[in-house]
Design an enzyme around this catalytic site. Structure first.
Site, PDB file in Angstrom:
ATOM      1  N   ASP A  81      -9.159   1.809   4.666  1.00  0.00           N
ATOM      2  CA  ASP A  81      -9.640   0.442   4.841  1.00  0.00           C
ATOM      3  C   ASP A  81     -10.283   0.027   3.523  1.00  0.00           C
ATOM      4  O   ASP A  81     -10.975   0.830   2.883  1.00  0.00           O
ATOM      5  CB  ASP A  81     -10.630   0.342   6.001  1.00  0.00           C
ATOM      6  CG  ASP A  81     -10.723  -1.089   6.514  1.00  0.00           C
ATOM      7  OD1 ASP A  81      -9.691  -1.786   6.545  1.00  0.00           O
ATOM      8  OD2 ASP A  81     -11.837  -1.532   6.867  1.00  0.00           O
ATOM      9  N   LYS A 134       0.842  -1.205   0.000  1.00  0.00           N
ATOM     10  CA  LYS A 134       0.000   0.000   0.000  1.00  0.00           C
ATOM     11  C   LYS A 134       0.877   1.255   0.000  1.00  0.00           C
ATOM     12  O   LYS A 134       0.610   2.209  -0.724  1.00  0.00           O
ATOM     13  CB  LYS A 134      -0.875   0.035   1.260  1.00  0.00           C
ATOM     14  CG  LYS A 134      -2.097  -0.856   1.221  1.00  0.00           C
ATOM     15  CD  LYS A 134      -2.986  -0.533   2.419  1.00  0.00           C
ATOM     16  CE  LYS A 134      -4.137  -1.495   2.535  1.00  0.00           C
ATOM     17  NZ  LYS A 134      -4.986  -1.218   3.705  1.00  0.00           N
ATOM     18  N   HIS A 138      -9.395   1.457  -6.774  1.00  0.00           N
ATOM     19  CA  HIS A 138     -10.136   2.002  -5.628  1.00  0.00           C
ATOM     20  C   HIS A 138      -9.257   2.955  -4.809  1.00  0.00           C
ATOM     21  O   HIS A 138      -9.620   4.090  -4.548  1.00  0.00           O
ATOM     22  CB  HIS A 138     -10.602   0.820  -4.777  1.00  0.00           C
ATOM     23  CG  HIS A 138      -9.570  -0.281  -4.673  1.00  0.00           C
ATOM     24  ND1 HIS A 138      -9.168  -1.018  -5.766  1.00  0.00           N
ATOM     25  CD2 HIS A 138      -8.793  -0.703  -3.645  1.00  0.00           C
ATOM     26  CE1 HIS A 138      -8.219  -1.859  -5.403  1.00  0.00           C
ATOM     27  NE2 HIS A 138      -7.968  -1.684  -4.123  1.00  0.00           N
ATOM     28  N   TYR A 154      -5.930  -9.667  -2.910  1.00  0.00           N
ATOM     29  CA  TYR A 154      -6.762 -10.364  -3.892  1.00  0.00           C
ATOM     30  C   TYR A 154      -6.401  -9.992  -5.338  1.00  0.00           C
ATOM     31  O   TYR A 154      -7.108 -10.380  -6.278  1.00  0.00           O
ATOM     32  CB  TYR A 154      -8.240 -10.022  -3.666  1.00  0.00           C
ATOM     33  CG  TYR A 154      -8.821 -10.515  -2.357  1.00  0.00           C
ATOM     34  CD1 TYR A 154      -9.475 -11.743  -2.278  1.00  0.00           C
ATOM     35  CD2 TYR A 154      -8.744  -9.762  -1.185  1.00  0.00           C
ATOM     36  CE1 TYR A 154     -10.031 -12.204  -1.085  1.00  0.00           C
ATOM     37  CE2 TYR A 154      -9.292 -10.202   0.015  1.00  0.00           C
ATOM     38  CZ  TYR A 154      -9.926 -11.423   0.060  1.00  0.00           C
ATOM     39  OH  TYR A 154     -10.481 -11.879   1.237  1.00  0.00           O
TER      40      TYR A 154
HETATM   41  P1  IMP Z   1      -7.059  -3.690   4.621  1.00  0.00           P
HETATM   42  O1  IMP Z   1      -7.527  -2.427   3.999  1.00  0.00           O
HETATM   43  O2  IMP Z   1      -5.565  -3.674   4.793  1.00  0.00           O
HETATM   44  O3  IMP Z   1      -7.795  -4.020   5.892  1.00  0.00           O
HETATM   45  O4  IMP Z   1      -7.319  -4.836   3.569  1.00  0.00           O
HETATM   46  C1  IMP Z   1      -8.373  -5.770   3.651  1.00  0.00           C
HETATM   47  C2  IMP Z   1      -8.078  -6.942   2.758  1.00  0.00           C
HETATM   48  O5  IMP Z   1      -8.166  -6.559   1.401  1.00  0.00           O
HETATM   49  C3  IMP Z   1      -6.692  -7.575   2.930  1.00  0.00           C
HETATM   50  O6  IMP Z   1      -6.830  -8.961   2.731  1.00  0.00           O
HETATM   51  C4  IMP Z   1      -5.875  -6.958   1.819  1.00  0.00           C
HETATM   52  O7  IMP Z   1      -4.840  -7.816   1.391  1.00  0.00           O
HETATM   53  C5  IMP Z   1      -6.937  -6.798   0.741  1.00  0.00           C
HETATM   54  N1  IMP Z   1      -6.645  -5.629  -0.090  1.00  0.00           N
HETATM   55  C6  IMP Z   1      -6.560  -4.330   0.299  1.00  0.00           C
HETATM   56  N2  IMP Z   1      -6.257  -3.556  -0.742  1.00  0.00           N
HETATM   57  C7  IMP Z   1      -6.140  -4.379  -1.810  1.00  0.00           C
HETATM   58  C8  IMP Z   1      -5.804  -4.148  -3.170  1.00  0.00           C
HETATM   59  O8  IMP Z   1      -5.548  -3.027  -3.631  1.00  0.00           O
HETATM   60  N3  IMP Z   1      -5.794  -5.228  -3.966  1.00  0.00           N
HETATM   61  C9  IMP Z   1      -6.055  -6.495  -3.509  1.00  0.00           C
HETATM   62  N4  IMP Z   1      -6.351  -6.762  -2.253  1.00  0.00           N
HETATM   63  C10 IMP Z   1      -6.387  -5.702  -1.401  1.00  0.00           C
END
Ligand code: IMP
Length: 193
Positions: A68, A12, A176, A150
């Protein structure tokens, strides 16, 4: 200007770093010495982004933002959504999460889905939320080695490749998080010019 991005997710950070102009120095949680696992106990993406940003503001009193993200699959009524990180369990394994999702979609023809990112920005005692959505579909197999989470099973609308087959620059243009970050940057431009 120094701005904390409340994450330790290096992927990120890399994505967001490319979107931030030179006069803004991005600091990660590690950079400010925050080693705690900030609780994400809300049941919405907005709530979790706010929790993370507010935690940093309260403890460090620095301008900051937190994001998030959730993957919402239509035929699964928006699953895994806010639970995307721990979809297959508390180990938070991307491999396990993707395998579970592919299994659940095994016999489904509607594979449409979208990523949604919410960013909470805390600056000058004010909180502002930004949101970005990327529509697409879940592939049948994992493709590509770039990105994270993902990405290998998400094919964005208008592309014949998964996010994991695109460069960070291309992903940023349509993702996004990229869309939410552009709004955040516009907001900062208005605040400081
Ligand atoms: P969080 O925002 O870090 O809580 O992410 C939630 C879930 O979505 C985690 O499993 C991340 O690996 C996945 N995720 C967050 N951003 C992305 C992205 O840009 N691409 C693919 N998976 C994502």
């Amino acid at each position: 200007m120094k701005l904390v991005f409340a994450t330790n997710n290096l992927n990120k950070l890399k994505e967001v770093q490319l979107l931030v102009p030179e006069h803004i120095t991005l600091l990660s949680l590690k950079d400010i010495g925050c080693t705690e696992d900030i609780p994400e106990t809300a049941n919405t993406l907005e709530g979790n982004a706010q929790l993370k940003a507010n935690y940093i503001t309260k403890k460090y009193n620095l301008p900051c933002f937190a994001d998030d993200t959730g993957l919402l699959v239509n035929v699964l009524n928006g699953e895994p959504g806010v639970y995307s990180a721990r979809y297959a369990g508390e180990q938070k394994s991307s491999e396990d999460n993707m395998n579970l999702l592919l299994e659940k979609l095994k016999n489904k023809t509607d594979r449409s889905a979208h990523f949604k990112t919410v960013i909470a920005l805390n600056i000058n005692n004010t909180q502002t939320l930004f949101q970005g959505i990327a529509k697409g579909e879940i592939t049948k197999t994992k493709e590509g080695l770039e990105g994270f989470g993902y990405d290998p099973i998400f094919k964005p609308e208008g592309y014949n490749k998964t996010f994991a087959e695109l460069s960070i620059k291309t992903k940023n243009l349509i993702s996004h998080r990229g869309k939410a970050m552009i709004q955040l940057m516009e907001h900062l431009n208005i605040l400081f010019h």
